[in-house]
Design a protein around this motif. Structure first.
Motif, PDB file in Angstrom:
ATOM      1  N   VAL A  38       0.859  -1.178   0.000  1.00 35.49           N
ATOM      2  CA  VAL A  38       0.000   0.000   0.000  1.00 35.49           C
ATOM      3  C   VAL A  38       0.896   1.229   0.000  1.00 35.49           C
ATOM      4  CG1 VAL A  38      -1.797   1.279   1.208  1.00 35.49           C
ATOM      5  CG2 VAL A  38      -1.829  -1.232   1.206  1.00 35.49           C
ATOM      6  N   PHE A  39       0.781   2.015  -1.036  1.00 36.47           N
ATOM      7  CA  PHE A  39       1.591   3.210  -1.231  1.00 36.47           C
ATOM      8  C   PHE A  39       0.926   4.408  -0.553  1.00 36.47           C
ATOM      9  CE2 PHE A  39       3.563   6.481  -4.065  1.00 36.47           C
ATOM     10  CZ  PHE A  39       4.885   6.091  -3.949  1.00 36.47           C
ATOM     11  N   ILE A  40      -0.380   4.569  -0.786  1.00 31.28           N
ATOM     12  CA  ILE A  40      -1.179   5.605  -0.121  1.00 31.28           C
ATOM     13  C   ILE A  40      -2.488   4.952   0.297  1.00 31.28           C
ATOM     14  CG2 ILE A  40      -2.367   7.821  -0.334  1.00 31.28           C
ATOM     15  CD1 ILE A  40      -0.384   8.545  -2.576  1.00 31.28           C
ATOM     16  N   GLU A  41      -2.728   4.937   1.591  1.00 35.54           N
ATOM     17  CA  GLU A  41      -3.944   4.301   2.108  1.00 35.54           C
ATOM     18  C   GLU A  41      -5.098   5.288   2.156  1.00 35.54           C
ATOM     19  OE1 GLU A  41      -5.992   1.868   2.261  1.00 35.54           O
ATOM     20  OE2 GLU A  41      -4.676   0.615   3.485  1.00 35.54           O
ATOM     21  N   GLU A  42      -6.270   4.774   1.908  1.00 31.15           N
ATOM     22  CA  GLU A  42      -7.527   5.516   2.035  1.00 31.15           C
ATOM     23  C   GLU A  42      -8.545   4.480   2.476  1.00 31.15           C
ATOM     24  OE1 GLU A  42     -10.106   8.234   2.440  1.00 31.15           O
ATOM     25  OE2 GLU A  42      -8.378   8.989   1.316  1.00 31.15           O
ATOM     26  N   HIS A  43      -8.865   4.471   3.771  1.00 32.69           N
ATOM     27  CA  HIS A  43      -9.681   3.390   4.331  1.00 32.69           C
ATOM     28  C   HIS A  43     -11.094   3.336   3.762  1.00 32.69           C
ATOM     29  CE1 HIS A  43      -6.577   1.952   6.967  1.00 32.69           C
ATOM     30  NE2 HIS A  43      -6.332   3.207   7.323  1.00 32.69           N
ATOM     31  N   SER A  44     -11.640   4.451   3.362  1.00 30.77           N
ATOM     32  CA  SER A  44     -12.986   4.455   2.789  1.00 30.77           C
ATOM     33  C   SER A  44     -12.927   4.667   1.273  1.00 30.77           C
ATOM     34  CB  SER A  44     -13.835   5.532   3.458  1.00 30.77           C
ATOM     35  OG  SER A  44     -13.231   6.804   3.279  1.00 30.77           O
ATOM     36  N   ALA A  45     -11.957   4.041   0.627  1.00 29.10           N
ATOM     37  CA  ALA A  45     -11.721   4.239  -0.804  1.00 29.10           C
ATOM     38  C   ALA A  45     -12.855   3.691  -1.661  1.00 29.10           C
ATOM     39  CB  ALA A  45     -10.406   3.586  -1.214  1.00 29.10           C
ATOM     40  N   ASP A  46     -13.092   4.378  -2.771  1.00 24.48           N
ATOM     41  CA  ASP A  46     -14.045   3.928  -3.772  1.00 24.48           C
ATOM     42  C   ASP A  46     -13.379   3.016  -4.802  1.00 24.48           C
ATOM     43  OD1 ASP A  46     -16.261   5.645  -2.841  1.00 24.48           O
ATOM     44  OD2 ASP A  46     -14.977   7.285  -3.533  1.00 24.48           O
ATOM     45  N   VAL A  47     -12.046   3.112  -4.894  1.00 20.74           N
ATOM     46  CA  VAL A  47     -11.301   2.358  -5.900  1.00 20.74           C
ATOM     47  C   VAL A  47      -9.858   2.196  -5.421  1.00 20.74           C
ATOM     48  CG1 VAL A  47     -10.672   4.434  -7.214  1.00 20.74           C
ATOM     49  CG2 VAL A  47     -10.753   2.227  -8.387  1.00 20.74           C
ATOM     50  N   THR A  48      -9.228   1.109  -5.821  1.00 23.28           N
ATOM     51  CA  THR A  48      -7.792   0.925  -5.609  1.00 23.28           C
ATOM     52  C   THR A  48      -7.108   1.095  -6.954  1.00 23.28           C
ATOM     53  OG1 THR A  48      -8.037  -0.582  -3.732  1.00 23.28           O
ATOM     54  CG2 THR A  48      -5.979  -0.734  -4.978  1.00 23.28           C
ATOM     55  N   LEU A  49      -6.105   1.972  -6.990  1.00 20.23           N
ATOM     56  CA  LEU A  49      -5.305   2.183  -8.191  1.00 20.23           C
ATOM     57  C   LEU A  49      -3.970   1.493  -8.002  1.00 20.23           C
ATOM     58  CD1 LEU A  49      -5.903   6.021  -8.658  1.00 20.23           C
ATOM     59  CD2 LEU A  49      -7.135   4.142  -9.770  1.00 20.23           C
ATOM     60  N   ILE A  50      -3.578   0.671  -8.970  1.00 19.30           N
ATOM     61  CA  ILE A  50      -2.273   0.016  -8.934  1.00 19.30           C
ATOM     62  C   ILE A  50      -1.331   0.810  -9.817  1.00 19.30           C
ATOM     63  CG2 ILE A  50      -0.949  -2.040  -9.532  1.00 19.30           C
ATOM     64  CD1 ILE A  50      -3.488  -3.693  -9.168  1.00 19.30           C
ATOM     65  N   GLY A  51      -0.228   1.250  -9.237  1.00 19.72           N
ATOM     66  CA  GLY A  51       0.820   1.916  -9.994  1.00 19.72           C
ATOM     67  C   GLY A  51       1.971   0.949 -10.206  1.00 19.72           C
ATOM     68  N   THR A  52       2.601   1.045 -11.359  1.00 21.86           N
ATOM     69  CA  THR A  52       3.698   0.143 -11.676  1.00 21.86           C
ATOM     70  C   THR A  52       4.894   0.934 -12.158  1.00 21.86           C
ATOM     71  OG1 THR A  52       3.032  -0.130 -13.976  1.00 21.86           O
ATOM     72  CG2 THR A  52       2.069  -1.653 -12.388  1.00 21.86           C
ATOM     73  N   PRO A 103     -13.770  -1.585  -7.076  1.00 17.81           N
ATOM     74  CA  PRO A 103     -12.932  -1.993  -8.201  1.00 17.81           C
ATOM     75  C   PRO A 103     -11.441  -1.744  -7.961  1.00 17.81           C
ATOM     76  CG  PRO A 103     -14.680  -0.523  -8.930  1.00 17.81           C
ATOM     77  CD  PRO A 103     -14.684  -0.520  -7.436  1.00 17.81           C
ATOM     78  N   ILE A 104     -10.643  -2.530  -8.654  1.00 15.47           N
ATOM     79  CA  ILE A 104      -9.189  -2.390  -8.651  1.00 15.47           C
ATOM     80  C   ILE A 104      -8.776  -2.094 -10.089  1.00 15.47           C
ATOM     81  CG2 ILE A 104      -6.991  -3.540  -8.208  1.00 15.47           C
ATOM     82  CD1 ILE A 104      -8.590  -5.401  -6.255  1.00 15.47           C
ATOM     83  N   VAL A 105      -8.018  -1.008 -10.274  1.00 11.56           N
ATOM     84  CA  VAL A 105      -7.615  -0.570 -11.609  1.00 11.56           C
ATOM     85  C   VAL A 105      -6.100  -0.450 -11.664  1.00 11.56           C
ATOM     86  CG1 VAL A 105      -7.760   1.281 -13.330  1.00 11.56           C
ATOM     87  CG2 VAL A 105      -9.767   0.712 -11.925  1.00 11.56           C
ATOM     88  N   VAL A 106      -5.486  -1.106 -12.638  1.00  6.16           N
ATOM     89  CA  VAL A 106      -4.039  -0.995 -12.838  1.00  6.16           C
ATOM     90  C   VAL A 106      -3.777   0.072 -13.902  1.00  6.16           C
ATOM     91  CG1 VAL A 106      -3.950  -2.849 -14.552  1.00  6.16           C
ATOM     92  CG2 VAL A 106      -1.882  -2.237 -13.291  1.00  6.16           C
ATOM     93  N   ILE A 107      -2.759   0.886 -13.675  1.00  2.00           N
ATOM     94  CA  ILE A 107      -2.326   1.889 -14.649  1.00  2.00           C
ATOM     95  C   ILE A 107      -0.932   1.496 -15.092  1.00  2.00           C
ATOM     96  CG2 ILE A 107      -1.841   4.339 -15.041  1.00  2.00           C
ATOM     97  CD1 ILE A 107      -3.803   4.910 -12.680  1.00  2.00           C
ATOM     98  N   GLU A 108      -0.815   1.112 -16.359  1.00  4.97           N
ATOM     99  CA  GLU A 108       0.432   0.545 -16.872  1.00  4.97           C
ATOM    100  C   GLU A 108       0.639   0.976 -18.311  1.00  4.97           C
ATOM    101  OE1 GLU A 108       3.485  -0.687 -17.163  1.00  4.97           O
ATOM    102  OE2 GLU A 108       3.128  -2.575 -16.133  1.00  4.97           O
ATOM    103  N   ALA A 109       1.690   1.732 -18.582  1.00  4.30           N
ATOM    104  CA  ALA A 109       1.979   2.171 -19.956  1.00  4.30           C
ATOM    105  C   ALA A 109       2.722   1.066 -20.705  1.00  4.30           C
ATOM    106  CB  ALA A 109       2.780   3.467 -19.955  1.00  4.30           C
ATOM    107  N   TYR A 110       2.077  -0.080 -20.750  1.00  6.53           N
ATOM    108  CA  TYR A 110       2.592  -1.261 -21.420  1.00  6.53           C
ATOM    109  C   TYR A 110       1.387  -2.169 -21.660  1.00  6.53           C
ATOM    110  CZ  TYR A 110       5.678  -5.230 -22.391  1.00  6.53           C
ATOM    111  OH  TYR A 110       6.317  -6.280 -22.995  1.00  6.53           O
TER     112      TYR A 110
END
Length: 187
Positions: A38-52, A103-110
């Motif tokens: 966990v890079f930045i936590e937000e306990h009441s998050a609407d979404v998890t963003l995965i950074g790579t 939802p879980i969303v990955v952000i990947e420029a690949y």
């Protein structure tokens, strides 16, 4: 260190040739050794963003853009799938929050290959072959701008609100419709 100390697996250290935004206050060497954290936590998050890798700043900047429209996002740094697979189920749940209806969303420029195992959707690449001078122009050409990504994530969240999280589970949604046709113009 995990790559250098690896004795039973192949190892690759992938570096970037351009300057990158650093976030030392969020970085965690022990988390990197576990493959994701966990890079930045937000306990009441609407979404998890995965950074790579070198695109970590897109996840952080997209989080900021989402906050501006009332969407709460947490950010996970995910540098190594192999190391993450070695972790306990409890650790994986703690980092990814699979049991939530968010939802879980990955952000990947690949290419998105492999990320469908961890995320419900992704903002990634479909094509290659465009060479432009500065990386900002290349990212822009392929729709990699925090405000554009944030609008795509918001649309996904709106769809999930109507159809439920089960509409994503077991499938994978590509949020980037490609260069020049991504559907959103930069602000």
């Amino acid at each position: 260190m995990a790559a250098i100390e690896a004795q039973r697996t192949p190892t690759m250290i992938s570096l970037s040739r351009h300057g990158l935004v650093q976030h030392p206050s969020h970085s965690d060497r022990n988390g990197v050794r576990k493959g994701a954290y966990v890079f930045i936590e937000e306990h009441s998050a609407d979404v998890t963003l995965i950074g790579t890798g070198s695109e970590m700043f897109f996840a952080v900047d997209t989080r900021t853009e989402l906050a501006a429209i009332g969407v709460k996002a947490r950010v996970v740094s995910f540098p190594c799938q192999r190391l993450f697979e070695e972790q306990t189920l409890e650790y994986k749940e703690e980092v990814m929050r699979y049991s939530t209806s968010k939802p879980i969303v990955v952000i990947e420029a690949y290419a998105v290959n492999g990320w469908e195992r961890y995320a419900d959707a992704g903002y990634s690449m479909r094509m290659f072959g465009k060479s432009l001078p500065p990386e900002e122009e290349v990212y822009s050409f392929f729709g990699f701008q925090a405000d554009v990504i944030a609008r795509s994530v918001k649309q996904l969240l709106d769809d999930v609100e109507v159809s439920g999280i089960k509409s994503l589970r077991g499938g994978f949604r590509d949020l980037n419709n490609g260069p020049m046709g991504h559907g959103f113009e930069p602000l």
